[in-house]
Every structure is written in C-alpha cells, then in structure tokens.
Design an enzyme around this catalytic site. Structure first.
Site, PDB file in Angstrom:
ATOM      1  N   ASP A  51      16.802  12.637   5.891  1.00 45.68           N
ATOM      2  CA  ASP A  51      17.208  13.388   7.075  1.00 45.68           C
ATOM      3  C   ASP A  51      16.162  13.222   8.176  1.00 45.68           C
ATOM      4  O   ASP A  51      15.044  12.742   7.940  1.00 45.68           O
ATOM      5  CB  ASP A  51      17.364  14.874   6.731  1.00 45.68           C
ATOM      6  CG  ASP A  51      18.595  15.154   5.876  1.00 45.68           C
ATOM      7  OD1 ASP A  51      19.424  14.243   5.718  1.00 45.68           O
ATOM      8  OD2 ASP A  51      18.727  16.283   5.378  1.00 45.68           O
ATOM      9  N   MET A  70      22.204  27.052  11.141  1.00 44.78           N
ATOM     10  CA  MET A  70      22.759  26.231  12.229  1.00 44.78           C
ATOM     11  C   MET A  70      23.558  27.075  13.220  1.00 44.78           C
ATOM     12  O   MET A  70      24.634  26.683  13.660  1.00 44.78           O
ATOM     13  CB  MET A  70      23.646  25.119  11.655  1.00 44.78           C
ATOM     14  CG  MET A  70      22.917  24.208  10.692  1.00 44.78           C
ATOM     15  SD  MET A  70      24.002  23.089   9.778  1.00 44.78           S
ATOM     16  CE  MET A  70      24.804  24.231   8.619  1.00 44.78           C
ATOM     17  N   LYS A 111      20.639  13.525  11.782  1.00 45.42           N
ATOM     18  CA  LYS A 111      21.837  14.111  12.360  1.00 45.42           C
ATOM     19  C   LYS A 111      21.444  15.176  13.380  1.00 45.42           C
ATOM     20  O   LYS A 111      20.556  15.983  13.140  1.00 45.42           O
ATOM     21  CB  LYS A 111      22.716  14.761  11.285  1.00 45.42           C
ATOM     22  CG  LYS A 111      23.291  13.780  10.279  1.00 45.42           C
ATOM     23  CD  LYS A 111      24.176  14.494   9.270  1.00 45.42           C
ATOM     24  CE  LYS A 111      24.752  13.521   8.268  1.00 45.42           C
ATOM     25  NZ  LYS A 111      25.632  14.181   7.288  1.00 45.42           N
TER      26      LYS A 111
END
Length: 262
Positions: free
Chosen positions: A43, A177, A65
């Site tokens: 990541d 998030m 991402k």
C-alpha cells in the site's frame, strides 16, 4: 497454526498487516514474512523502514490507493500477485492496518484460492486499535461502553446504509475513511437518533509523526475537520469513551476564545 513461512516452499502469497504506521507495531511473524519475500506488493502509506526489512534484492511494487484514484484497480492487483506467484516467487502483500478490516484482504484471498495457489494471512494492528491506544481512548469500558462497531465512511451508498443502533449511549462507533464525508456522517447519525452533543474524536495520522487527537461534539464534526484542516489518514470515534481520551477539546477552546473576544 500451519504456516507458509517455509524457506523450501516457493510460489505462495502471504498477506501481511503492517499496522497503523509505526514500524514498532509490526508483529514478529510479519517481520519473518518480509525477510522471506521475493516481491513486496505494498500500500501507499507503508513506512519506508518497514519496506527496508525485506531483502535488498526483493522487488517492491507500490499499488497506492487514494480516494477515487488508484494506481491499479483491485482486479489488477489480484492479477499482479497471481502472476508473480506463478513464477515461483514468495509474494508478500503488505497492507496498512489489518488485511481483514477494510483492507480488501478477503477479495485477494478469494482470487488467489480461485487460481489454485497457496495463501496465508498474518494479522496486523488495525488502525482503530493503534490510534486509540496512542490517544489513551478505550474503545470499550466497563462504565461507558459495552459494544464497539467498525464502519467504512466512504463506502458506496453511504446514505442507504443502516447504522441505527451502532452509536449512542453505551456504544462506540469507529469510522474508517470518513474525513471526506464527515458532515454527511454526522447528519446521518443525528438523523438516526444520536444526540448532537455526543462526544466525537478525530485521530489523525495515528502512530505517525504529526499525529493529533482532536475532540468535539457530533454536531460540530464537519466544521471542526474544516477548521483544523484534518487530513487522511484519520479515524473518527463516536461515543462517550471519547471523554476519557487524551484529546484536544477543540470546541471547548473555540468557545473560550469567543468568550474572551466578547
């Protein structure tokens, strides 16, 4: 537990949880996996010190991402992992937090298994646990909360999801998030019956340099995130346990400043 961490076994995938950021929170088993890696598919927010644990000759591939912008779609990541395994390589899929808590680890395990390849999962310290511990915020407490729930704040169809009963007296809600949608989240919770004065904490960059723990009330959540220029990564904690945390009471300070200026 059966393990794939056998130096004689080739062509396999190990999903590894890297924790919330601080390399010191890696598990011993995660370190062992990294040292065995031929390829590390990682990541974007992984600390370079964690990547350095892998052998110097190991191939490091970032699949970072960001919101609405991915280096590779998930299907491409799955295909990348499978392609390297079929070459007989040990692939470590390195994920922030824990692979099975909003890490899409389940999808990757399914894809690898469908390809008929061996896979192992090494859990990591999830962001909620690491950030809360740093802020001295107990997610459960005998006197304050007997239940904790985890939700994703940027999932599709946020307004259509049923969060009723997840937040309120005696309960803790942790939102991953959720910075970009925090105003909608606050409105949704209040519409579901959570009181506007419910304590809320925003734990920004937990376990990383520049981390902050900010406290306010649910009705002020969106405004506070804007005022304080909160950025990702961050988690939001809703519940009375927030009052126990080492968090900066930003709404209280704002009120005090207003009184001094009056």
């Amino acid at each position: 537990m059966a393990t794939l961490l056998d130096p004689t076994a080739r062509g396999r995938v190990i999903l590894v949880g890297a924790g919330p950021g601080d390399p010191g929170l890696l598990t011993v088993r995660a370190v062992e996996a990294l040292k065995a890696a031929d390829v590390v598919v990682h990541d974007g927010l992984i600390d370079p010190r964690v990547l350095d644990i892998a052998p110097r000759e190991a191939h490091r591939i970032s699949v970072a991402k960001q919101r609405n912008r991915h280096t590779l779609p998930q299907e491409g990541i799955n295909a990348l992992i499978i392609a390297h395994v079929r070459l007989g390589q040990v692939v470590v899929r390195l994920k922030g937090g824990d692979p099975f808590i909003f890490g899409r680890g389940g999808e990757e395990v399914e894809a690898v298994r469908e390809a008929g390849l061996p896979v192992e999962v090494i859990p990591g310290v999830s962001a909620a646990l690491g950030c809360a511990a740093e802020a001295m915020l107990p997610l459960t407490h005998r006197d304050w909360s007997s239940a904790v729930s985890f939700v994703a704040g940027q999932c599709k169809g946020l307004k259509d999801q049923d969060w009723s009963g997840l937040a309120g007296k005696g309960r803790t809600l942790v939102i991953y998030m959720g910075v970009a949608t925090c105003t909608d989240i606050a409105d949704k919770l209040m519409a579901d019956g959570v009181t506007p004065d419910m304590p809320v904490a925003v734990l920004e960059k937990g376990t990383l340099t520049g981390h902050r723990a900010l406290r306010t009330l649910l009705a002020d959540l969106g405004d506070m995130v804007v005022r304080e220029k909160v950025g990702s990564p961050a988690i939001i904690v809703v519940g009375e346990v927030v009052l126990l945390a080492d968090a900066d009471d930003r709404l209280g300070k704002l009120a005090t400043q207003a009184e001094l200026m009056a």
